[in-house]
Motif scaffolding. Sequence first.
Motif, PDB file in Angstrom:
ATOM      1  N   ARG A  73       1.179  -1.124  -0.385  1.00 12.76           N
ATOM      2  CA  ARG A  73       0.259   0.461  -0.236  1.00 12.76           C
ATOM      3  C   ARG A  73       0.871   0.958  -0.169  1.00 12.76           C
ATOM      4  O   ARG A  73       0.975   2.124  -0.625  1.00 12.76           O
ATOM      5  N   GLY A  74       1.636   1.525   0.758  1.00 14.92           N
ATOM      6  CA  GLY A  74       2.881   2.385   0.762  1.00 14.92           C
ATOM      7  C   GLY A  74       3.742   2.079  -0.611  1.00 14.92           C
ATOM      8  O   GLY A  74       4.209   3.954  -0.944  1.00 14.92           O
ATOM      9  N   LEU A  75       4.145   1.528  -1.141  1.00 16.25           N
ATOM     10  CA  LEU A  75       4.624   1.173  -2.721  1.00 16.25           C
ATOM     11  C   LEU A  75       4.148   1.097  -3.631  1.00 16.25           C
ATOM     12  O   LEU A  75       3.691   2.822  -4.657  1.00 16.25           O
ATOM     13  N   MET A  76       2.293   2.058  -3.948  1.00 17.17           N
ATOM     14  CA  MET A  76       1.205   1.635  -4.993  1.00 17.17           C
ATOM     15  C   MET A  76       0.830   3.060  -5.307  1.00 17.17           C
ATOM     16  O   MET A  76       1.591   3.953  -4.257  1.00 17.17           O
ATOM     17  N   GLY A  77       1.899   3.742  -6.837  1.00 18.26           N
ATOM     18  CA  GLY A  77       1.588   4.866  -6.829  1.00 18.26           C
ATOM     19  C   GLY A  77       3.314   5.372  -6.781  1.00 18.26           C
ATOM     20  O   GLY A  77       3.059   6.891  -6.860  1.00 18.26           O
ATOM     21  N   THR A  78       3.839   4.932  -6.515  1.00 16.60           N
ATOM     22  CA  THR A  78       5.324   5.706  -6.380  1.00 16.60           C
ATOM     23  C   THR A  78       6.229   5.492  -7.072  1.00 16.60           C
ATOM     24  O   THR A  78       5.503   5.077  -8.729  1.00 16.60           O
ATOM     25  N   THR A  79       7.169   6.190  -7.767  1.00 16.57           N
ATOM     26  CA  THR A  79       8.076   6.445  -8.890  1.00 16.57           C
ATOM     27  C   THR A  79       9.553   5.946  -8.535  1.00 16.57           C
ATOM     28  O   THR A  79       9.646   6.129  -6.928  1.00 16.57           O
ATOM     29  N   ALA A  80      10.491   5.707  -9.420  1.00 15.11           N
ATOM     30  CA  ALA A  80      11.481   5.413  -8.814  1.00 15.11           C
ATOM     31  C   ALA A  80      12.572   6.658  -8.145  1.00 15.11           C
ATOM     32  O   ALA A  80      11.832   7.733  -8.728  1.00 15.11           O
ATOM     33  N   GLY A  81      12.695   6.716  -7.318  1.00 13.91           N
ATOM     34  CA  GLY A  81      13.838   8.121  -6.545  1.00 13.91           C
ATOM     35  C   GLY A  81      12.892   8.178  -5.525  1.00 13.91           C
ATOM     36  O   GLY A  81      13.267   9.478  -4.660  1.00 13.91           O
ATOM     37  N   GLN A  82      11.508   7.623  -4.748  1.00 10.09           N
ATOM     38  CA  GLN A  82      10.619   7.909  -3.992  1.00 10.09           C
ATOM     39  C   GLN A  82      10.749   7.512  -2.732  1.00 10.09           C
ATOM     40  O   GLN A  82      10.930   6.472  -3.060  1.00 10.09           O
ATOM     41  N   HIS A  83      10.975   8.358  -2.215  1.00  9.10           N
ATOM     42  CA  HIS A  83      10.899   7.717  -0.263  1.00  9.10           C
ATOM     43  C   HIS A  83       9.238   6.814  -0.101  1.00  9.10           C
ATOM     44  O   HIS A  83       8.797   8.394  -0.128  1.00  9.10           O
ATOM     45  N   ILE A  84       9.348   6.523   0.844  1.00 11.25           N
ATOM     46  CA  ILE A  84       8.042   5.830   1.645  1.00 11.25           C
ATOM     47  C   ILE A  84       8.403   6.214   2.919  1.00 11.25           C
ATOM     48  O   ILE A  84       9.531   5.042   3.377  1.00 11.25           O
ATOM     49  N   THR A  85       7.175   5.570   3.984  1.00  7.20           N
ATOM     50  CA  THR A  85       7.223   4.902   5.174  1.00  7.20           C
ATOM     51  C   THR A  85       6.607   4.401   5.403  1.00  7.20           C
ATOM     52  O   THR A  85       4.876   4.881   4.808  1.00  7.20           O
ATOM     53  N   PHE A  86       6.706   2.890   5.579  1.00  8.02           N
ATOM     54  CA  PHE A  86       5.067   2.198   5.960  1.00  8.02           C
ATOM     55  C   PHE A  86       4.956   1.952   7.489  1.00  8.02           C
ATOM     56  O   PHE A  86       6.067   1.416   8.266  1.00  8.02           O
ATOM     57  N   ARG A  87       4.450   1.802   7.914  1.00  5.23           N
ATOM     58  CA  ARG A  87       4.023   0.332   9.681  1.00  5.23           C
ATOM     59  C   ARG A  87       4.819  -0.790   9.168  1.00  5.23           C
ATOM     60  O   ARG A  87       3.951  -1.699   8.841  1.00  5.23           O
ATOM     61  N   THR A  88       5.766  -0.933  10.573  1.00  2.00           N
ATOM     62  CA  THR A  88       5.736  -2.871  10.841  1.00  2.00           C
ATOM     63  C   THR A  88       5.150  -3.259  11.758  1.00  2.00           C
ATOM     64  O   THR A  88       5.027  -1.724  12.965  1.00  2.00           O
ATOM     65  N   PRO A  89       5.342  -4.025  12.635  1.00  2.00           N
ATOM     66  CA  PRO A  89       5.546  -4.829  13.944  1.00  2.00           C
ATOM     67  C   PRO A  89       6.523  -3.846  14.822  1.00  2.00           C
ATOM     68  O   PRO A  89       6.005  -3.519  15.463  1.00  2.00           O
ATOM     69  N   ARG A  90       7.317  -4.197  14.149  1.00  2.00           N
ATOM     70  CA  ARG A  90       8.655  -3.059  14.536  1.00  2.00           C
ATOM     71  C   ARG A  90       8.532  -1.534  14.703  1.00  2.00           C
ATOM     72  O   ARG A  90       9.041  -1.536  15.855  1.00  2.00           O
ATOM     73  N   GLY A  91       7.507  -0.827  14.296  1.00  2.00           N
ATOM     74  CA  GLY A  91       7.712   0.318  13.956  1.00  2.00           C
ATOM     75  C   GLY A  91       8.178   0.755  12.655  1.00  2.00           C
ATOM     76  O   GLY A  91       7.819   0.171  11.123  1.00  2.00           O
ATOM     77  N   PRO A  92       7.605   2.102  12.843  1.00  2.00           N
ATOM     78  CA  PRO A  92       7.324   2.681  11.636  1.00  2.00           C
ATOM     79  C   PRO A  92       9.327   2.068  10.550  1.00  2.00           C
ATOM     80  O   PRO A  92      10.066   2.334  10.906  1.00  2.00           O
ATOM     81  N   ARG A  93       9.062   2.087   8.668  1.00  2.00           N
ATOM     82  CA  ARG A  93      10.381   1.619   8.457  1.00  2.00           C
ATOM     83  C   ARG A  93      10.339   2.518   6.906  1.00  2.00           C
ATOM     84  O   ARG A  93       9.209   3.130   6.369  1.00  2.00           O
ATOM     85  N   ALA A  94      11.149   3.069   6.730  1.00  2.00           N
ATOM     86  CA  ALA A  94      11.694   4.117   5.622  1.00  2.00           C
ATOM     87  C   ALA A  94      11.978   2.883   4.108  1.00  2.00           C
ATOM     88  O   ALA A  94      13.798   2.533   4.478  1.00  2.00           O
ATOM     89  N   LEU A  95      11.973   3.481   3.065  1.00  2.00           N
ATOM     90  CA  LEU A  95      12.959   2.967   1.531  1.00  2.00           C
ATOM     91  C   LEU A  95      12.381   3.852   0.746  1.00  2.00           C
ATOM     92  O   LEU A  95      12.217   4.737   0.692  1.00  2.00           O
ATOM     93  N   GLU A  96      13.264   3.492   0.397  1.00  2.00           N
ATOM     94  CA  GLU A  96      13.539   4.403  -1.447  1.00  2.00           C
ATOM     95  C   GLU A  96      12.952   3.446  -2.552  1.00  2.00           C
ATOM     96  O   GLU A  96      14.001   2.824  -2.637  1.00  2.00           O
ATOM     97  N   VAL A  97      12.267   3.821  -3.675  1.00  2.00           N
ATOM     98  CA  VAL A  97      11.846   3.020  -4.368  1.00  2.00           C
ATOM     99  C   VAL A  97      13.272   3.064  -5.266  1.00  2.00           C
ATOM    100  O   VAL A  97      13.454   4.695  -5.824  1.00  2.00           O
ATOM    101  N   THR A  98      13.824   2.406  -6.110  1.00  2.00           N
ATOM    102  CA  THR A  98      15.405   2.655  -6.374  1.00  2.00           C
ATOM    103  C   THR A  98      14.574   1.928  -8.178  1.00  2.00           C
ATOM    104  O   THR A  98      15.625   2.486  -9.158  1.00  2.00           O
ATOM    105  N   ALA A  99      13.804   1.179  -8.585  1.00  2.00           N
ATOM    106  CA  ALA A  99      13.377   1.145 -10.026  1.00  2.00           C
ATOM    107  C   ALA A  99      12.033   0.274  -9.617  1.00  2.00           C
ATOM    108  O   ALA A  99      11.693  -0.724  -8.773  1.00  2.00           O
ATOM    109  N   VAL A 100      11.353   0.318 -10.586  1.00  2.00           N
ATOM    110  CA  VAL A 100       9.768   0.343 -11.296  1.00  2.00           C
ATOM    111  C   VAL A 100       9.632  -1.001 -12.690  1.00  2.00           C
ATOM    112  O   VAL A 100      10.057  -0.610 -13.724  1.00  2.00           O
ATOM    113  N   GLY A 101       9.304  -2.424 -12.476  1.00  2.00           N
ATOM    114  CA  GLY A 101       9.569  -2.716 -13.457  1.00  2.00           C
ATOM    115  C   GLY A 101       8.271  -3.699 -13.984  1.00  2.00           C
ATOM    116  O   GLY A 101       7.322  -3.710 -12.670  1.00  2.00           O
TER     117      GLY A 101
END
Length: 166
Positions: free
Chosen positions: A138-166
Amino acid sequence: MSKAFLRESDAADDEPVLRPLAPLLPGQKNLLTPEGAQRLRDELNRLLVTRPPLVVQTASPDAKRELRQLDHRIRQLEQSLRTAEIVPPSPILRSVVEFGAYVSVRDVHGDESRYRIVGPDETDTELGFISHLSPLARGLMGTTAGQHITFRTPRGPRALEVTAVG
C-alpha cells in the motif's frame, strides 16, 4: 456417556472449515495476476489427479486425514479461482508502482530488496511476492523510482527508497 450426547455428529468435527486462501475484508477484491491464476489452476489440476488414488486408500486414519486436507485445499483453490478478478499486465512500460509490478527498494542501511505486488492468494515471501493489501505494498502503490516511503511494521515505522519499477 455416548458420543451422541456430546456432539451433533462425528463427521462435523472432521470437516475443515472452508476459508479463502487469504481472508478478505468486505469490499476487498480477490485480485490475481495472470501468472498467479495459472499457478493456482496448475496446483488444482495436480491435486485433482492426486485425489483418486487416495480415495482408494481411505481405510487408514492417516489416509482419511490426508484426503480431507486434499479436499479442503481443492475447495480453497476452486473458491479463489471462482471469485478472482484477473488483472492483465500493463501494456506499456511501467514507471509507477501498480498491481503486478516489480519494485526494487533500498532501506536506510543500503540493503536492497525486490518485490512484486500481487493478490493475497499468490503471495510468496521466498519469491518476494507481496499482497497488494499489505502495508508495504500500500505504501509503494503509486510511487516512482527515486521516491521515499515510510510504512508501519510491527517493529515500528520503516523508511525505504524506491530504486526501480518494472
